[in-house]
Design a protein around this motif. Structure first.
Motif, PDB file in Angstrom:
ATOM      1  N   GLU A 271       0.825  -1.210   0.000  1.00  0.00           N
ATOM      2  CA  GLU A 271       0.000   0.000   0.000  1.00  0.00           C
ATOM      3  C   GLU A 271       0.860   1.262   0.000  1.00  0.00           C
ATOM      4  O   GLU A 271       0.536   2.247  -0.673  1.00  0.00           O
ATOM      5  CB  GLU A 271      -0.942  -0.028   1.201  1.00  0.00           C
ATOM      6  N   GLU A 272       1.968   1.242   0.726  1.00  0.00           N
ATOM      7  CA  GLU A 272       2.884   2.384   0.713  1.00  0.00           C
ATOM      8  C   GLU A 272       3.461   2.589  -0.683  1.00  0.00           C
ATOM      9  O   GLU A 272       3.586   3.720  -1.163  1.00  0.00           O
ATOM     10  CB  GLU A 272       4.006   2.170   1.724  1.00  0.00           C
ATOM     11  N   TYR A 273       3.821   1.488  -1.327  1.00  0.00           N
ATOM     12  CA  TYR A 273       4.384   1.574  -2.676  1.00  0.00           C
ATOM     13  C   TYR A 273       3.358   2.121  -3.665  1.00  0.00           C
ATOM     14  O   TYR A 273       3.659   3.011  -4.470  1.00  0.00           O
ATOM     15  CB  TYR A 273       4.864   0.194  -3.113  1.00  0.00           C
ATOM     16  N   LEU A 274       2.135   1.613  -3.617  1.00  0.00           N
ATOM     17  CA  LEU A 274       1.102   2.059  -4.550  1.00  0.00           C
ATOM     18  C   LEU A 274       0.749   3.531  -4.348  1.00  0.00           C
ATOM     19  O   LEU A 274       0.335   4.213  -5.299  1.00  0.00           O
ATOM     20  CB  LEU A 274      -0.151   1.192  -4.391  1.00  0.00           C
ATOM     21  N   ALA A 275       0.900   4.021  -3.127  1.00  0.00           N
ATOM     22  CA  ALA A 275       0.584   5.426  -2.844  1.00  0.00           C
ATOM     23  C   ALA A 275       1.729   6.368  -3.194  1.00  0.00           C
ATOM     24  O   ALA A 275       1.549   7.593  -3.175  1.00  0.00           O
ATOM     25  CB  ALA A 275       0.224   5.578  -1.367  1.00  0.00           C
ATOM     26  N   ASP A 276       2.889   5.825  -3.528  1.00  0.00           N
ATOM     27  CA  ASP A 276       4.068   6.648  -3.809  1.00  0.00           C
ATOM     28  C   ASP A 276       4.034   7.117  -5.264  1.00  0.00           C
ATOM     29  O   ASP A 276       3.982   6.294  -6.180  1.00  0.00           O
ATOM     30  CB  ASP A 276       5.333   5.824  -3.548  1.00  0.00           C
ATOM     31  N   PRO A 277       4.074   8.425  -5.520  1.00  0.00           N
ATOM     32  CA  PRO A 277       4.047   8.913  -6.910  1.00  0.00           C
ATOM     33  C   PRO A 277       5.269   8.503  -7.716  1.00  0.00           C
ATOM     34  O   PRO A 277       5.245   8.567  -8.952  1.00  0.00           O
ATOM     35  CB  PRO A 277       3.972  10.436  -6.746  1.00  0.00           C
ATOM     36  N   ASN A 278       6.331   8.067  -7.054  1.00  0.00           N
ATOM     37  CA  ASN A 278       7.531   7.636  -7.770  1.00  0.00           C
ATOM     38  C   ASN A 278       7.467   6.174  -8.209  1.00  0.00           C
ATOM     39  O   ASN A 278       8.363   5.705  -8.909  1.00  0.00           O
ATOM     40  CB  ASN A 278       8.766   7.853  -6.891  1.00  0.00           C
ATOM     41  N   ALA A 279       6.434   5.452  -7.796  1.00  0.00           N
ATOM     42  CA  ALA A 279       6.245   4.085  -8.280  1.00  0.00           C
ATOM     43  C   ALA A 279       5.866   4.140  -9.751  1.00  0.00           C
ATOM     44  O   ALA A 279       4.989   4.910 -10.146  1.00  0.00           O
ATOM     45  CB  ALA A 279       5.160   3.391  -7.473  1.00  0.00           C
ATOM     46  N   SER A 280       6.508   3.318 -10.585  1.00  0.00           N
ATOM     47  CA  SER A 280       6.321   3.444 -12.030  1.00  0.00           C
ATOM     48  C   SER A 280       6.028   2.124 -12.736  1.00  0.00           C
ATOM     49  O   SER A 280       5.172   2.068 -13.613  1.00  0.00           O
ATOM     50  CB  SER A 280       7.571   4.086 -12.650  1.00  0.00           C
ATOM     51  N   SER A 281       6.724   1.054 -12.387  1.00  0.00           N
ATOM     52  CA  SER A 281       6.637  -0.200 -13.136  1.00  0.00           C
ATOM     53  C   SER A 281       5.212  -0.746 -13.150  1.00  0.00           C
ATOM     54  O   SER A 281       4.626  -1.011 -12.091  1.00  0.00           O
ATOM     55  CB  SER A 281       7.566  -1.247 -12.513  1.00  0.00           C
ATOM     56  N   PRO A 282       4.617  -0.936 -14.332  1.00  0.00           N
ATOM     57  CA  PRO A 282       3.247  -1.470 -14.387  1.00  0.00           C
ATOM     58  C   PRO A 282       3.142  -2.873 -13.794  1.00  0.00           C
ATOM     59  O   PRO A 282       2.148  -3.202 -13.142  1.00  0.00           O
ATOM     60  CB  PRO A 282       2.908  -1.453 -15.878  1.00  0.00           C
ATOM     61  N   ALA A 283       4.160  -3.697 -14.005  1.00  0.00           N
ATOM     62  CA  ALA A 283       4.108  -5.066 -13.475  1.00  0.00           C
ATOM     63  C   ALA A 283       4.207  -5.067 -11.956  1.00  0.00           C
ATOM     64  O   ALA A 283       3.508  -5.832 -11.279  1.00  0.00           O
ATOM     65  CB  ALA A 283       5.229  -5.906 -14.077  1.00  0.00           C
ATOM     66  N   LEU A 284       5.059  -4.220 -11.399  1.00  0.00           N
ATOM     67  CA  LEU A 284       5.188  -4.170  -9.946  1.00  0.00           C
ATOM     68  C   LEU A 284       3.935  -3.591  -9.297  1.00  0.00           C
ATOM     69  O   LEU A 284       3.531  -4.022  -8.209  1.00  0.00           O
ATOM     70  CB  LEU A 284       6.420  -3.358  -9.545  1.00  0.00           C
ATOM     71  N   LYS A 285       3.298  -2.630  -9.959  1.00  0.00           N
ATOM     72  CA  LYS A 285       2.040  -2.102  -9.428  1.00  0.00           C
ATOM     73  C   LYS A 285       0.964  -3.189  -9.428  1.00  0.00           C
ATOM     74  O   LYS A 285       0.200  -3.332  -8.468  1.00  0.00           O
ATOM     75  CB  LYS A 285       1.578  -0.902 -10.256  1.00  0.00           C
ATOM     76  N   GLU A 286       0.912  -3.943 -10.513  1.00  0.00           N
ATOM     77  CA  GLU A 286      -0.057  -5.041 -10.590  1.00  0.00           C
ATOM     78  C   GLU A 286       0.240  -6.087  -9.518  1.00  0.00           C
ATOM     79  O   GLU A 286      -0.675  -6.635  -8.887  1.00  0.00           O
ATOM     80  CB  GLU A 286      -0.006  -5.667 -11.981  1.00  0.00           C
ATOM     81  N   LEU A 287       1.522  -6.356  -9.307  1.00  0.00           N
ATOM     82  CA  LEU A 287       1.915  -7.304  -8.266  1.00  0.00           C
ATOM     83  C   LEU A 287       1.490  -6.803  -6.892  1.00  0.00           C
ATOM     84  O   LEU A 287       0.942  -7.564  -6.081  1.00  0.00           O
ATOM     85  CB  LEU A 287       3.427  -7.514  -8.302  1.00  0.00           C
ATOM     86  N   ALA A 288       1.729  -5.525  -6.610  1.00  0.00           N
ATOM     87  CA  ALA A 288       1.366  -4.969  -5.305  1.00  0.00           C
ATOM     88  C   ALA A 288      -0.141  -5.058  -5.071  1.00  0.00           C
ATOM     89  O   ALA A 288      -0.597  -5.364  -3.959  1.00  0.00           O
ATOM     90  CB  ALA A 288       1.841  -3.522  -5.206  1.00  0.00           C
ATOM     91  N   GLN A 289      -0.928  -4.798  -6.110  1.00  0.00           N
ATOM     92  CA  GLN A 289      -2.382  -4.912  -5.981  1.00  0.00           C
ATOM     93  C   GLN A 289      -2.793  -6.357  -5.686  1.00  0.00           C
ATOM     94  O   GLN A 289      -3.694  -6.608  -4.873  1.00  0.00           O
ATOM     95  CB  GLN A 289      -3.053  -4.409  -7.257  1.00  0.00           C
ATOM     96  N   ALA A 290      -2.132  -7.309  -6.346  1.00  0.00           N
ATOM     97  CA  ALA A 290      -2.441  -8.724  -6.111  1.00  0.00           C
ATOM     98  C   ALA A 290      -2.075  -9.130  -4.688  1.00  0.00           C
ATOM     99  O   ALA A 290      -2.808  -9.883  -4.033  1.00  0.00           O
ATOM    100  CB  ALA A 290      -1.700  -9.597  -7.122  1.00  0.00           C
TER     101      ALA A 290
END
Length: 313
Positions: free
Chosen positions: A89-108
């Protein structure tokens, strides 16, 4: 009745008792049949939700050690899962998070591990119930409530898929950033801790809960795949990934991992070598980090009701 008939009748009586005891033992073992855990636990539309209790069956002498092993595992893995939620959740809320695959992973991770926390809470509630001891004459068996099955159907849970081995870790306009590398390194260390705990429970002769055993199969399968994805993301970073440092405060929920032998030793940085090789004893956060939005902290699993979130799809 003649003496011969009396002898024959006396021989038949123990045989009948033995057969009756065997039937009773078979029934008990059927009640305590292996649980399915996450295997086949997803929601099936059109099917009525039915929850059932699975049981562990063993000798009364083995019961205390088995229940302790289960409780230790649930306490540690629950806190660890809560840490994965807060990290994601911290990563997804960070505006510097960019990688689409890592965002999808974090959501999963948030979606799937929140449900697994509910499964662990149900195991804790079942373990709090008293065992029944049945005397079969030739043996005594303890029948301990171990887990609740059918929660995926009840909660309408659909597992979020993890990005596959060919999923792009970056795209045009969305390169792998330093924050992505930090998240990937930290979560790799975190996942390795979960793998250690799962394997330690499987190797523990007192770890007899088949529901937890099958849940561990899912944990090892999913998190091994996720580690491979995160390592690809680290390798795709255009800068020097080895120079990207990860504060220990970014790795949450490692404090309760009694099965894997993790303590709460403080560390100020986590190196790239740790992320690639797995983790070291220094890769722990110095203090517990609650996952407030998930409703789960690093405390032991509660014994009350209400451990499951409803998922509508």
């Amino acid at each position: 009745m003649s003496s011969t008939n009396q002898i024959r009748a006396s021989k038949r009586l123990p045989l009948r008792l033995t057969l009756a005891a065997a039937v009773a033992a078979t029934a008990l073992l059927t009640v305590g049949s292996p649980a399915r855990a996450m295997v086949g636990e997803q929601y099936e539309p059109g099917t009525s939700p039915v929850t059932t209790t699975s049981y562990s069956v063993m000798s009364p002498e083995a019961l205390a050690a088995a229940v302790k092993a289960d409780r230790d595992y649930v306490t540690g893995m629950r806190a660890h899962h809560a840490g994965a939620l807060s990290m994601s959740e911290e990563y997804l809320a960070d505006p510097n998070a960019s990688s689409p695959a890592l965002k999808e992973l974090a959501q999963a991770i948030v979606h799937n591990q929140r449900f697994e926390i509910g499964l662990l809470d149900e195991v804790a509630r079942n373990l709090a119930k008293p065992a029944r001891v049945v005397n079969l004459g030739f043996a005594r068996l303890a029948v301990q409530p171990a887990a609740t099955e059918g929660l995926g159907q009840r909660d309408r849970f659909m597992k979020y898929p993890v990005p596959g081995p060919l999923a792009p870790v970056f795209s045009e306009g969305a390169p792998v950033t330093e924050r992505d590398v930090q998240f990937a390194k930290a979560m790799t260390i975190h996942h390795q801790g979960a793998l250690d705990m799962a394997r330690a429970y499987q190797a523990d002769r007192n770890g007899r809960n088949t529901f937890l055993g099958l849940l561990n199969v899912d944990i090892v399968t999913d998190q091994t795949q996720e580690i491979a994805l995160m390592r690809r993301a680290i390798a795709a970073y255009a800068g020097n990934a080895d120079a990207v440092q990860v504060p220990a405060s970014m790795v949450h929920g490692m404090e309760g991992m009694s099965h894997a032998g993790h303590g709460a030793a403080a560390s100020t940085q986590v190196s790239a070598a740790d992320a690639h090789a797995g983790h070291g004893a220094t890769a722990t956060a110095p203090a517990a980090r609650p996952a407030a939005s998930a409703g789960h902290g690093a405390a032991p699993a509660p014994q009350g009701q209400g451990g499951h979130a409803r998922h509508g799809h």
